[in-house]
Scaffold this motif. Structure first.
Motif, PDB file in Angstrom:
ATOM      1  N   TRP A  47       0.836  -1.210   0.000  1.00  0.00           N
ATOM      2  CA  TRP A  47       0.000   0.000   0.000  1.00  0.00           C
ATOM      3  C   TRP A  47       0.867   1.254   0.000  1.00  0.00           C
ATOM      4  O   TRP A  47       0.706   2.129  -0.851  1.00  0.00           O
ATOM      5  N   SER A  48       1.780   1.373   0.949  1.00  0.00           N
ATOM      6  CA  SER A  48       2.566   2.602   1.078  1.00  0.00           C
ATOM      7  C   SER A  48       3.567   2.757  -0.059  1.00  0.00           C
ATOM      8  O   SER A  48       3.847   3.877  -0.493  1.00  0.00           O
TER       9      SER A  48
ATOM     10  N   PRO B 115      -4.096   3.140   3.433  1.00  0.00           N
ATOM     11  CA  PRO B 115      -2.953   3.935   2.956  1.00  0.00           C
ATOM     12  C   PRO B 115      -2.955   4.056   1.430  1.00  0.00           C
ATOM     13  O   PRO B 115      -3.130   3.073   0.716  1.00  0.00           O
TER      14      PRO B 115
END
Length: 271
Positions: free
Chosen positions: A115-116, A181
């Motif tokens: 995600w990040s 995120p």
């Protein structure tokens, strides 16, 4: 510092171009059968990012696809990507609609694209270099297309990679849960100045992609010249995880219908 390297990368673009030619000759895997090729594109110092590339005669545009999950497109068999992701298994329908197909894979320094990572500097550097490679392969306009977690990457690219070759953005099964995120709705959508299509299944049950939250994307696209939400029904026989590719989330049983509709809109974007 990584930012220092980014500045150096811009200066050394010619060197990267030469490296692409060498990499395509020495490291690119290819099939003798009709179909696409697997290329390992140098994208950062010591890093190569896999790319599936398939070209059609007289293409009017190219789609740069960002699959969901951990990224990637499976293996290559007889010139075809083997992954079950919605976009990956829909490659034949993009080709039939006159689009070259490029599928963004994974860099060799990441086991998966989390995600990040999808909004991080390394991923964006990989995107820029892959886009440059795609432009070398074909002068046609490039549409960025993401699905599920790939919409995080696609949105970040539309915001931060300013290149006149990019024609527009298509988001399918968008990540809209604000707490997630990189969620599309957490990014600076007002910075996007491209036509945008948001294509979403009305029965998508993934907690990150709830249909009733999708309209927030269009609200954020305050500077997009054209923006369209298509909340669709259709498909058949969903199975497995509701956030996976064989459920409504992955437009199971309606792949051709979905791509034909998306392709038609890309040819003539309207609100």
């Amino acid at each position: 510092m990584y930012t220092d390297w980014l500045n150096t990368q811009r200066i050394n673009r010619a060197a990267l171009n030469a490296a692409w030619l060498v990499a395509t000759f020495l490291a690119g895997c290819f099939s003798a059968n009709a179909g696409g090729v697997l290329v390992k594109v140098p994208t950062r110092p010591g890093v190569r990012t896999t790319l599936f590339w398939e070209q059609v005669d007289d293409a009017h545009a190219t789609v740069l696809l960002f699959p969901g999950g951990a990224g990637g497109f499976g293996g290559i068999e007889a010139g075809r990507a083997t992954g079950g992701n919605f976009l990956v298994r829909s490659v034949p329908y993009f080709l039939a609609n006159g689009f070259n197909v490029a599928i963004f894979g994974r860099p060799n320094d990441m086991d998966d694209i989390g995600w990040s990572e999808r909004t991080g500097a390394e991923h964006l550097a990989d995107m820029r270099s892959v886009l440059d490679y795609v432009k070398q392969k074909s002068p046609t306009p490039v549409w960025i297309v993401g699905t599920s977690r790939g919409t995080v990457s696609a949105t970040a690219m539309a915001i931060q990679v300013q290149d006149p070759a990019i024609a527009g953005l298509v988001l399918t099964s968008s990540v809209v849960r604000f707490e997630t995120p990189g969620s599309v709705v957490r990014q600076d959508l007002s910075a996007i100045r491209l036509p945008v299509l948001v294509y979403h299944h009305a029965r998508d049950a993934c907690k990150h992609c709830r249909p009733h939250e999708v309209a927030a994307i269009l609200k954020g696209l305050s500077n997009a010249p054209v923006k369209k939400l298509m909340l669709v029904e259709g498909g058949a026989n969903p199975t497995g995880d509701v956030c996976a590719a064989q459920h409504w989330h992955g437009f199971v049983g309606m792949e051709k219908q979905a791509i034909d509709t998306i392709a038609g809109w890309m040819r003539k974007p309207v609100n």
